[in-house]
Motif scaffolding. Structure first.
Motif, mmCIF file in Angstrom:
data_model
loop_
_atom_site.group_PDB
_atom_site.id
_atom_site.type_symbol
_atom_site.label_atom_id
_atom_site.label_comp_id
_atom_site.label_asym_id
_atom_site.label_seq_id
_atom_site.Cartn_x
_atom_site.Cartn_y
_atom_site.Cartn_z
ATOM 1 N N UNK A 75 39.964 55.307 46.436
ATOM 2 C CA UNK A 75 39.743 56.389 45.461
ATOM 3 C C UNK A 75 40.386 56.064 44.107
ATOM 4 N N UNK A 76 40.242 54.822 43.668
ATOM 5 C CA UNK A 76 40.839 54.394 42.404
ATOM 6 C C UNK A 76 40.061 55.001 41.240
ATOM 7 N N UNK A 77 40.802 55.566 40.288
ATOM 8 C CA UNK A 77 40.181 56.153 39.106
ATOM 9 C C UNK A 77 41.025 55.838 37.877
ATOM 10 N N UNK A 78 40.358 55.466 36.785
ATOM 11 C CA UNK A 78 41.026 55.213 35.516
ATOM 12 C C UNK A 78 40.618 56.297 34.530
ATOM 13 N N UNK A 79 41.604 56.965 33.961
ATOM 14 C CA UNK A 79 41.343 57.992 32.951
ATOM 15 C C UNK A 79 41.821 57.486 31.598
ATOM 16 N N UNK A 80 40.913 57.464 30.627
ATOM 17 C CA UNK A 80 41.249 57.065 29.266
ATOM 18 C C UNK A 80 41.180 58.301 28.385
ATOM 19 N N UNK A 81 42.287 58.658 27.779
ATOM 20 C CA UNK A 81 42.320 59.814 26.905
ATOM 21 C C UNK A 81 42.728 61.084 27.620
ATOM 22 N N UNK A 82 42.654 62.196 26.912
ATOM 23 C CA UNK A 82 43.006 63.499 27.451
ATOM 24 C C UNK A 82 42.009 64.543 26.920
ATOM 25 N N UNK A 83 42.063 65.741 27.466
ATOM 26 C CA UNK A 83 41.113 66.773 27.069
ATOM 27 C C UNK A 83 39.924 66.836 28.007
ATOM 28 N N UNK A 84 38.832 67.418 27.550
ATOM 29 C CA UNK A 84 37.630 67.552 28.374
ATOM 30 C C UNK A 84 37.005 66.187 28.640
ATOM 31 N N UNK A 85 36.340 66.070 29.786
ATOM 32 C CA UNK A 85 35.692 64.816 30.171
ATOM 33 C C UNK A 85 34.429 64.599 29.340
ATOM 34 N N UNK A 86 34.334 63.433 28.700
ATOM 35 C CA UNK A 86 33.123 63.068 27.958
ATOM 36 C C UNK A 86 32.074 62.485 28.889
ATOM 37 N N UNK A 87 32.482 61.505 29.706
ATOM 38 C CA UNK A 87 31.557 60.922 30.682
ATOM 39 C C UNK A 87 32.341 60.167 31.745
ATOM 40 N N UNK A 88 31.683 59.951 32.869
ATOM 41 C CA UNK A 88 32.244 59.164 33.967
ATOM 42 C C UNK A 88 31.296 58.014 34.267
ATOM 43 N N UNK A 89 31.861 56.843 34.502
ATOM 44 C CA UNK A 89 31.075 55.656 34.846
ATOM 45 C C UNK A 89 31.812 54.920 35.947
ATOM 46 N N UNK A 90 31.375 55.130 37.192
ATOM 47 C CA UNK A 90 32.075 54.533 38.320
ATOM 48 C C UNK A 90 33.479 55.095 38.416
ATOM 49 N N UNK A 91 34.467 54.215 38.441
ATOM 50 C CA UNK A 91 35.852 54.644 38.524
ATOM 51 C C UNK A 91 36.438 55.026 37.166
ATOM 52 N N UNK A 92 35.680 54.810 36.082
ATOM 53 C CA UNK A 92 36.161 55.087 34.727
ATOM 54 C C UNK A 92 35.815 56.509 34.301
ATOM 55 N N UNK A 93 36.820 57.203 33.752
ATOM 56 C CA UNK A 93 36.630 58.538 33.210
ATOM 57 C C UNK A 93 37.147 58.545 31.775
ATOM 58 N N UNK A 94 36.275 58.849 30.822
ATOM 59 C CA UNK A 94 36.653 58.891 29.407
ATOM 60 C C UNK A 94 36.674 60.343 28.952
ATOM 61 N N UNK A 95 37.794 60.738 28.348
ATOM 62 C CA UNK A 95 37.955 62.115 27.902
ATOM 63 C C UNK A 95 37.826 62.247 26.392
ATOM 64 N N UNK A 96 37.759 63.480 25.923
ATOM 65 C CA UNK A 96 37.458 63.778 24.529
ATOM 66 C C UNK A 96 38.386 63.053 23.564
ATOM 67 N N UNK A 97 39.670 63.125 23.782
ATOM 68 C CA UNK A 97 40.632 62.456 22.907
ATOM 69 C C UNK A 97 40.952 61.093 23.523
ATOM 70 N N UNK A 98 39.964 60.200 23.460
ATOM 71 C CA UNK A 98 40.022 58.913 24.148
ATOM 72 C C UNK A 98 41.120 57.997 23.616
ATOM 73 N N UNK A 99 41.624 58.266 22.425
ATOM 74 C CA UNK A 99 42.610 57.415 21.768
ATOM 75 C C UNK A 99 44.047 57.794 22.145
ATOM 76 N N UNK A 100 44.188 58.812 23.008
ATOM 77 C CA UNK A 100 45.524 59.299 23.320
ATOM 78 C C UNK A 100 45.700 59.445 24.830
ATOM 79 N N UNK A 101 46.677 58.741 25.378
ATOM 80 C CA UNK A 101 47.040 58.877 26.785
ATOM 81 C C UNK A 101 46.089 58.051 27.679
ATOM 82 N N UNK A 102 46.505 57.864 28.890
ATOM 83 C CA UNK A 102 45.713 57.152 29.883
ATOM 84 C C UNK A 102 46.507 57.058 31.178
#
Length: 226
Positions: A40-67
């Motif tokens: 169940x490996x998942x990588x989250x890039x950014x914080x805030x609402x989810x923009x999109x998910x691609x496989x184990x990758x989750x990119x959030x609205x403020x993609x430039x902050x946090x991970x």
């Protein structure tokens, strides 16, 4: 001195270079988590609402902050495995920096603002990741967790949650790490769901079933690296 002409360079670093460096850092954690049999490996890039998910990758609205990187159920869940997982981000940052420097020196890539910012902020990322310190939200830097693992400090040890069948009361019980009854249920599925919830909330932890008289691990929830 920072001037008006440097403002575009700042935005370039903040909105492009730093997110790339952050992704490389999380990829290092993911690689070693996968190597140690994590599920169940998942990588989250950014914080805030989810923009999109691609496989184990989750990119959030403020993609430039946090991970962060999350995973469950390590097959090799021992101290050395966890040290490598938490060190993985720094190792990948260091390796990518050396590759960038090598490509510039060999004139494969032209030196410029992007290569300078990439190497500079990669070193910045490495330094603060390894600095052993707690964060205001209660989490720890990679360096702090690695140091605690090396020292085998009590705070880094796993909590153990159990589900067991009480024959006299004919009910399933969820026990915490001190073997105190947290809740009781008629159905095993309900007890298991509650035990999973508690174990996830209190990482690092293990979930054990003692129905057969023997302690059998159902799942483990390692600490989440940033």
């Amino acid at each position: 001195m920072f001037g008006i002409n440097d403002i575009p360079k700042f935005f370039l670093a903040f909105f492009l270079v730093l997110p790339v460096i952050s992704f490389i850092h999380e990829a290092g954690h993911v690689f070693f988590a996968w190597l140690m049999g994590g599920r169940n490996i998942k990588v989250t890039v950014g914080t805030g609402d989810v923009l999109f998910r691609l496989g184990m990758l989750e990119v959030r609205k403020y993609y430039f902050w946090y991970g962060l990187c999350s995973f469950d159920n390590l097959r090799r869940n021992h101290r050395l495995a966890n040290i490598l997982i938490f060190l993985g981000g720094v190792l990948f940052n260091a390796a990518s920096t050396l590759v960038a420097m090598y490509l510039v020196e060999e004139e494969v890539v032209e030196p410029g603002m992007l290569t300078y910012q990439f190497t500079y902020f990669s070193m910045y990322y490495i330094f603060f990741a390894l600095l052993p310190m707690p964060y205001p939200d209660g989490t720890y830097s990679d360096g702090k967790v690695i140091l605690d693992l090396i020292r085998n400090k009590p705070g880094i040890r796993e909590s153990i949650y159990r589900i067991t069948w009480d024959k006299e009361k004919e009910q399933w019980q969820v026990l915490d790490h001190s073997k105190t009854v947290v809740e009781s249920f008629r159905e095993e599925e309900e007890a298991l769901a509650r035990a999973h919830e508690l174990a996830q909330q209190n990482r690092p932890s293990r979930l054990i079933n003692t129905k057969s008289g023997e302690e059998v691990e159902i799942c483990n929830y390692p600490r989440v690296p940033l």
